[in-house]
Design an enzyme around this catalytic site. Structure first.
Site, PDB file in Angstrom:
ATOM      1  N   ARG A 268      23.659  96.766  22.766  1.00  0.00           N
ATOM      2  CA  ARG A 268      22.773  95.887  23.508  1.00  0.00           C
ATOM      3  C   ARG A 268      22.193  96.569  24.747  1.00  0.00           C
ATOM      4  NH1 ARG A 268      22.948  90.682  21.600  1.00  0.00           N
ATOM      5  NH2 ARG A 268      24.870  90.072  20.559  1.00  0.00           N
ATOM      6  N   ARG A 325      16.463  81.641  24.567  1.00  0.00           N
ATOM      7  CA  ARG A 325      17.240  82.647  23.828  1.00  0.00           C
ATOM      8  C   ARG A 325      16.316  83.719  23.265  1.00  0.00           C
ATOM      9  NH1 ARG A 325      19.916  78.963  19.721  1.00  0.00           N
ATOM     10  NH2 ARG A 325      20.615  80.852  18.676  1.00  0.00           N
TER      11      ARG A 325
END
Ligand code: IMP
Ligand code: MG
Length: 369
Positions: A268, A325
């Site tokens: 990530r 999101r």
């Protein structure tokens, strides 16, 4: 990592380590030789760099000459060494030290001994920078050894793979040829990652490593790493990358004979992408591609709201949460898109269409790797 012809090699012995080994050899040999003026004999081609660096360090007067064994080129010729070229000097009564780059099977050395049998030298000693004990099949004494190495092919510092690599100032070791396909699968929430991962893993016999699942598994089974991770989570802190990488490493090792891996939910960050590269490198492998499923925001919102109707997931029920999101995803993954693009490993795939069509698009990318 470097590529010579069709093979990949990874850094193995640094220029500094080589220099240190050569210094040690010089010291030992200079001590043993005493006041004699030795003749250092290099075996071409490979030993040119060893000899050059060695004699520059040698603290006393010495002579240098080279011999060359014919049919000496290439990798496979070590079995049929035939003749010696270039020993024109009279070495009667001299202290002769053979300087080799590498001793492998010892065939070359056998030829050297055969040739020197008729020379009435005072002493004949063998020095080699690299030595592969597991490959050595002869009984000739090796008087000076720089660095013992495993029986794997190396290049650099005079040593070549089919002509290439002699000029490299450090030593690289061959990478075991593992044809793994390792993918990082990306996509915003609702893009269909999970669905597609299931198909790809079947089709290519890959192991799907979802970081979320790995965490849950380790915590549930109270593994040492799981407990460590939990201690951070319980304090509301992020689990350090190293803990996550250690868990992934354990997963990769559990599946050592897999055709490859699909990483899902990791990396990530740039630091994590680098850590993953290191992990794969330690397995003599690499990440081949980051594949991102691309789906328009509006379609994602629609899909997730629909999923929310049946899944009961609270985060799928509220449109503003969904939009958040998605935005989060693009903010966070932009750096990774850059990271993999810079390595020519980023592939965006249109994630709108039938499941089957999307699988086909993904397969086309994987087949092209
Ligand atoms: P031998 O098997 O000890 O006779 O070594 C024969 C020759 O094969 C060496 O002098 C090198 O030229 C070559 N050789 C052996 N191992 C390697 C290696 O790992 N890399 C490159 N050349 C090697
Ligand atoms: Mg050699």
């Amino acid at each position: 990592m470097i590529k010579l012809h069709d093979k990949y090699f990874k850094p193995f012995i640094s220029a500094q380590q080589i220099d240190d080994a050569l210094s040690r050899m010089v010291q030992e040999i200079a001590n043993d030789v005493g006041d004699d003026i030795p003749v250092f004999v290099g075996i071409l081609n490979g030993s040119f760099m060893v000899v050059s660096d060695f004699v520059k360090k040698y603290p006393k007067p010495c002579e240098v000459t080279f011999i060359k064994l014919a049919s000496y080129e290439g990798v496979k010729s070590s079995e049929d060494i035939q003749r010696l070229i270039g020993l024109t000097q009279d070495l009667t009564g001299r202290t002769v030290i053979i300087l080799e780059d590498i001793i492998d099977s010892g065939n070359t050395l056998a030829e050297v001994h055969r040739i020197f049998k008729n020379e009435k030298v005072k002493t004949l000693k063998i020095a080699t920078l690299f030595y592969k004990p597991e490959a050595y099949k002869k009984d000739f004494k090796l008087h000076y050894i720089g660095i013992k190495i495993p029986n794997k092919f190396i290049v650099g510092f005079g040593l070549d793979y089919d002509g290439l690599g002699r000029d490299i100032p450090e030593v690289y070791q061959i990478k075991e040829t593992q044809h793994m396909t390792n993918l990082v699968l990306f996509g915003p929430p609702g893009a269909g990652k999970g669905t597609q991962a299931e198909f790809l893993k079947e089709q290519y016999n890959l192991v799907h490593i979802s970081t979320g699942d790995v965490f849950r598994y380790n915590i549930k089974n109270e593994t040492a790493l799981g407990m460590l991770a939990k201690s951070y989570i319980d304090k509301g802190e992020l689990v350090p990358d190293q803990v996550t990488i250690d868990m992934l490493n354990a997963e990769v090792e559990k599946n050592a004979d897999a055709n490859g891996f699909i990483f899902d939910g990791f990396p990530r960050t740039n630091a994590q992408a680098e850590a993953l590269d290191k992990l794969m490198d330690s397995k003599d492998s690499q990440i081949n591609a980051m594949i991102a499923l691309e789906v328009d925001d509006e379609i994602l919102v629609e899909r997730l709201l629909k999923r929310g109707e049946t899944s009961g997931r609270a985060d799928d029920a509220d449109e503003s949460i969904i939009r958040n999101r998605i935005t989060e995803y693009y903010n966070k993954t932009a750096v990774l898109k850059e990271y993999y693009s810079a390595q020519d490993k980023y592939f965006g795939v249109d994630g709108v269409g039938s499941i089957e069509d999307i699988t086909k698009r993904l397969s086309a990318v994987i087949d092209s790797l």
